[in-house]
Design a protein around this motif. Structure first.
Motif, PDB file in Angstrom:
ATOM      1  N   ILE A 180       0.844  -1.337  -0.200  1.00 52.84           N
ATOM      2  CA  ILE A 180      -0.148  -0.141  -0.009  1.00 52.84           C
ATOM      3  C   ILE A 180       0.920   1.172   0.108  1.00 52.84           C
ATOM      4  N   LYS A 181       0.344   2.324  -0.543  1.00 58.59           N
ATOM      5  CA  LYS A 181       1.131   3.540  -0.403  1.00 58.59           C
ATOM      6  C   LYS A 181       0.418   4.473   0.436  1.00 58.59           C
ATOM      7  N   LEU A 182       0.869   4.903   1.451  1.00 61.26           N
ATOM      8  CA  LEU A 182       0.382   5.944   2.457  1.00 61.26           C
ATOM      9  C   LEU A 182       0.559   7.099   2.448  1.00 61.26           C
ATOM     10  N   LEU A 183      -0.100   8.108   2.419  1.00 60.41           N
ATOM     11  CA  LEU A 183       0.199   9.530   2.441  1.00 60.41           C
ATOM     12  C   LEU A 183      -0.138   9.947   4.102  1.00 60.41           C
ATOM     13  N   ILE A 184       1.240  10.339   4.396  1.00 63.16           N
ATOM     14  CA  ILE A 184       1.286  10.718   5.979  1.00 63.16           C
ATOM     15  C   ILE A 184       1.095  12.202   6.106  1.00 63.16           C
ATOM     16  N   ILE A 185       0.516  12.766   7.046  1.00 66.90           N
ATOM     17  CA  ILE A 185       0.901  14.287   7.164  1.00 66.90           C
ATOM     18  C   ILE A 185       0.828  14.543   8.782  1.00 66.90           C
ATOM     19  N   ALA A 186       2.074  15.166   9.101  1.00 68.86           N
ATOM     20  CA  ALA A 186       2.011  15.434  10.654  1.00 68.86           C
ATOM     21  C   ALA A 186       2.698  16.782  10.877  1.00 68.86           C
ATOM     22  N   PHE A 196      -2.404   7.165  -3.977  1.00 73.52           N
ATOM     23  CA  PHE A 196      -2.030   6.825  -2.759  1.00 73.52           C
ATOM     24  C   PHE A 196      -3.452   6.031  -2.240  1.00 73.52           C
ATOM     25  N   ASP A 197      -3.190   4.979  -1.437  1.00 71.41           N
ATOM     26  CA  ASP A 197      -4.375   4.273  -0.809  1.00 71.41           C
ATOM     27  C   ASP A 197      -5.289   5.005   0.149  1.00 71.41           C
ATOM     28  N   LYS A 206     -10.879   9.394   1.840  1.00 72.90           N
ATOM     29  CA  LYS A 206      -9.460   8.659   1.903  1.00 72.90           C
ATOM     30  C   LYS A 206      -8.596   9.072   3.125  1.00 72.90           C
ATOM     31  N   ILE A 207      -9.312   9.816   4.243  1.00 75.32           N
ATOM     32  CA  ILE A 207      -8.586  10.337   5.102  1.00 75.32           C
ATOM     33  C   ILE A 207      -8.720   9.995   6.469  1.00 75.32           C
ATOM     34  N   TYR A 208      -8.015   9.362   7.136  1.00 72.19           N
ATOM     35  CA  TYR A 208      -8.175   8.954   8.626  1.00 72.19           C
ATOM     36  C   TYR A 208      -7.142   9.979   9.565  1.00 72.19           C
TER      37      TYR A 208
END
Length: 191
Positions: free
Chosen positions: A1-7, A28-29, A53-55
């Motif tokens: 899977i491809k994750l987009l992470i924002i922090a 991205f998944d 698509k957002i958590y």
């Protein structure tokens, strides 16, 4: 899977650079927000990413933006994305008496007591680092995270909070991804 992470965008998300990044990384998944985001950041994120698509998780500088923007909260929840299980943990070590999501070290251990092993742990805070207890208590991390990663042999840990981007392998072979800003993480299922 491809994750987009924002922090840890803290109100500084540059819309033009973020849009360029997404133009280059269209596929991205899922997008997971790790906390410490301000309204300005969230408005930009929602302008370019489908909310389905957002958590998200809350950080130690957050009001409850997840409820306000109707973003799915994965704190204490396990989600399944393309056959990989992901557990979320909000907040950080309680380094001062405020009302943000926070844990004492003991509470962080209790948080994980009833949690089964997953493929990926997503958290705002990081693993415990004894060296930071006196000189940087806000970023010392959580014992509960460390114990969970080692006891459950969690393959991947993704976190924010410490404002550093790096990839690291722990002694138990957990691959740790620290994210500051935004990053695409590709994960291959091994089993």
């Amino acid at each position: 899977i491809k994750l987009l992470i924002i922090a840890d965008t803290h109100g500084t998300l540059n819309e033009e650079k973020f849009k360029d990044f997404l133009d280059y990384n269209k596929e991205f998944d899922v997008c997971i927000m790790l906390g410490d985001h301000y309204d300005r950041d969230i408005d930009i994120i929602l302008k370019y990413i489908d909310k389905d698509k957002i958590y998200g998780l809350l950080g130690n500088h957050d009001y409850n933006y997840l409820d306000n923007y109707n973003i799915r909260n994965i704190n204490g929840q396990v989600i399944n994305i393309n056959g990989l299980t992901i557990l979320g943990m909000e907040g950080s070590f309680r380094y001062k008496p405020v009302k943000f999501p926070s844990f004492s070290q003991e509470e962080s251990i209790i948080f994980f007591q009833d949690k089964d092993s997953v493929d990926i742990l997503i958290s705002h805070d990081t693993k415990f680092d004894l060296r930071k207890c006196n000189r940087d208590p806000a970023h010392q991390g959580l014992v509960g995270i460390t114990n969970y990663l080692y006891e459950k042999k969690v393959p991947i840990h993704i976190h924010g909070h410490i404002h550093e981007n790096y990839d690291n392998k722990l002694l138990n072979d957990t691959v740790e991804h620290s994210v500051f800003g935004y990053k695409i993480i590709n994960i291959k299922k091994t089993s």
